[in-house]
Design an enzyme around this catalytic site. Structure first.
Site, mmCIF file in Angstrom:
data_model
loop_
_atom_site.group_PDB
_atom_site.id
_atom_site.type_symbol
_atom_site.label_atom_id
_atom_site.label_comp_id
_atom_site.label_asym_id
_atom_site.label_seq_id
_atom_site.Cartn_x
_atom_site.Cartn_y
_atom_site.Cartn_z
ATOM 1 N N LYS A 24 0.835 -1.215 0.000
ATOM 2 C CA LYS A 24 0.000 0.000 0.000
ATOM 3 C C LYS A 24 0.866 1.259 0.000
ATOM 4 C CE LYS A 24 -2.315 -0.904 3.826
ATOM 5 N NZ LYS A 24 -1.764 -2.205 4.260
ATOM 6 N N ARG B 116 -9.605 0.654 9.075
ATOM 7 C CA ARG B 116 -9.205 -0.720 9.366
ATOM 8 C C ARG B 116 -10.264 -1.468 10.162
ATOM 9 N NH1 ARG B 116 -3.230 0.370 9.083
ATOM 10 N NH2 ARG B 116 -2.117 -1.585 9.313
ATOM 11 N N ARG C 6 7.630 -10.731 3.080
ATOM 12 C CA ARG C 6 7.893 -9.336 2.680
ATOM 13 C C ARG C 6 8.125 -8.453 3.902
ATOM 14 N NH1 ARG C 6 3.531 -7.174 -1.740
ATOM 15 N NH2 ARG C 6 3.817 -8.746 -3.338
ATOM 16 N N ARG D 288 11.831 -1.011 11.393
ATOM 17 C CA ARG D 288 10.549 -0.929 12.111
ATOM 18 C C ARG D 288 10.417 -2.080 13.092
ATOM 19 N NH1 ARG D 288 5.278 0.044 8.413
ATOM 20 N NH2 ARG D 288 4.317 -1.071 10.141
ATOM 21 N N ARG E 285 -0.389 -9.034 13.386
ATOM 22 C CA ARG E 285 -0.902 -7.945 12.537
ATOM 23 C C ARG E 285 -1.736 -8.510 11.387
ATOM 24 N NH1 ARG E 285 4.370 -5.227 11.012
ATOM 25 N NH2 ARG E 285 3.115 -3.886 9.687
HETATM 26 P P1 AMP Z 1 0.870 0.372 9.034
HETATM 27 O O1 AMP Z 1 2.030 1.274 8.868
HETATM 28 O O2 AMP Z 1 -0.317 0.781 8.232
HETATM 29 O O3 AMP Z 1 1.223 -1.076 8.843
HETATM 30 O O4 AMP Z 1 0.406 0.506 10.574
HETATM 31 C C1 AMP Z 1 1.280 0.160 11.633
HETATM 32 C C2 AMP Z 1 0.486 0.042 12.923
HETATM 33 O O5 AMP Z 1 -0.136 1.298 13.233
HETATM 34 C C3 AMP Z 1 -0.649 -0.972 12.912
HETATM 35 O O6 AMP Z 1 -0.210 -2.300 13.176
HETATM 36 C C4 AMP Z 1 -1.534 -0.431 14.023
HETATM 37 O O7 AMP Z 1 -1.005 -0.737 15.298
HETATM 38 C C5 AMP Z 1 -1.404 1.084 13.833
HETATM 39 N N1 AMP Z 1 -2.452 1.590 12.902
HETATM 40 C C6 AMP Z 1 -2.243 2.164 11.683
HETATM 41 N N2 AMP Z 1 -3.408 2.510 11.111
HETATM 42 C C7 AMP Z 1 -4.375 2.145 11.980
HETATM 43 C C8 AMP Z 1 -5.802 2.200 11.961
HETATM 44 N N3 AMP Z 1 -6.472 2.713 10.907
HETATM 45 N N4 AMP Z 1 -6.479 1.731 13.047
HETATM 46 C C9 AMP Z 1 -5.836 1.218 14.103
HETATM 47 N N5 AMP Z 1 -4.497 1.099 14.185
HETATM 48 C C10 AMP Z 1 -3.764 1.560 13.133
#
Ligand code: AMP
Length: 192
Positions: free
Chosen positions: A14, A89, A124, A134, A146
């Site tokens: 994404k 989400r 990945r 990260r 996740r």
């Molecule tokens: P990402 O970078 O999109 O993979 O997000 C990393 C982490 O941020 C996720 O595993 C969640 O802990 C938190 N996070 C990001 N976006 C959301 C969302 N829309 N709702 C809840 N938690 C989020």
């Protein structure tokens, strides 16, 4: 306005595709994960709150995430549209987004869902963790959590957008440019 939800499990690509789409369509990129990480880095209250959830691979609570997203949208006064990356989400987030946008006489134009199987995703993400550092990308059980959060809470949103006739699925396996082309085709078809 062109408002796109970029949808898919962690590791589906994404973020990579969002950067290319933003450049082509001149949209504002809102990645809730990036905003949380910036807040953690900056040591803000929001960052402190989000950190433990993120490090465990759990979703941050809806009320925190929705409030943050809305305030980020409100900061943009001159945008041609948005790419929502990693948001919504949960069903509550999707409903809140629809309500919030309709209050501004706006709506989601299209939801583009990148599809990648679980084994490929885990591979990945672990690779990305080695490169990006990260914390939540580096531990296999957190990564699996996740993906599980995605399957339980996020994946049902496909049905939500399908009912609105806004869902377009795209195979997320292939070269970055191939996938980008498919996404652009869906956007240029204008959701038809
Ligand atoms: P990402 O970078 O999109 O993979 O997000 C990393 C982490 O941020 C996720 O595993 C969640 O802990 C938190 N996070 C990001 N976006 C959301 C969302 N829309 N709702 C809840 N938690 C989020």
């Amino acid at each position: 306005m062109l408002n796109i939800v970029l949808f898919g499990p962690p590791g589906a690509g994404k973020g990579t595709q969002a950067v290319k789409l933003v450049e082509k369509y001149k949209l504002v990129h809102l990645s809730t994960g990036d905003i949380f990480r910036a807040n953690i880095k900056g040591g803000t209250e929001l960052g402190k709150l989000a950190k433990n959830y993120m490090n465990a691979g759990n979703l941050v609570p809806d009320e925190v995430t929705i409030g943050m997203l809305e305030s980020e949208v409100n900061k943009q006064t001159n945008s041609k549209g948005f790419i929502f990356d990693g948001f919504p989400r949960t069903t509550a987030q999707a409903q809140a987004l629809d309500k919030f946008l309709s209050g501004k006489t706006l709506s989601i134009s299209l939801t583009l869902a990148l599809e990648v199987d679980e084994e490929e995703l885990t591979k990945r993400i672990i690779l990305r963790g080695k490169e990006s550092g990260r914390a939540d990308d580096q531990n296999e059980s957190i990564v699996r959590n996740r993906v599980k959060e995605y399957s339980n809470k996020t994946s049902p949103l496909k049905e939500f957008y399908k009912k609105q006739n806004k869902l377009r699925t795209v195979n997320g396996i292939g070269s970055i440019d191939e996938i980008f082309e498919k996404l652009c085709k869906e956007i240029d078809n204008g959701g038809k």
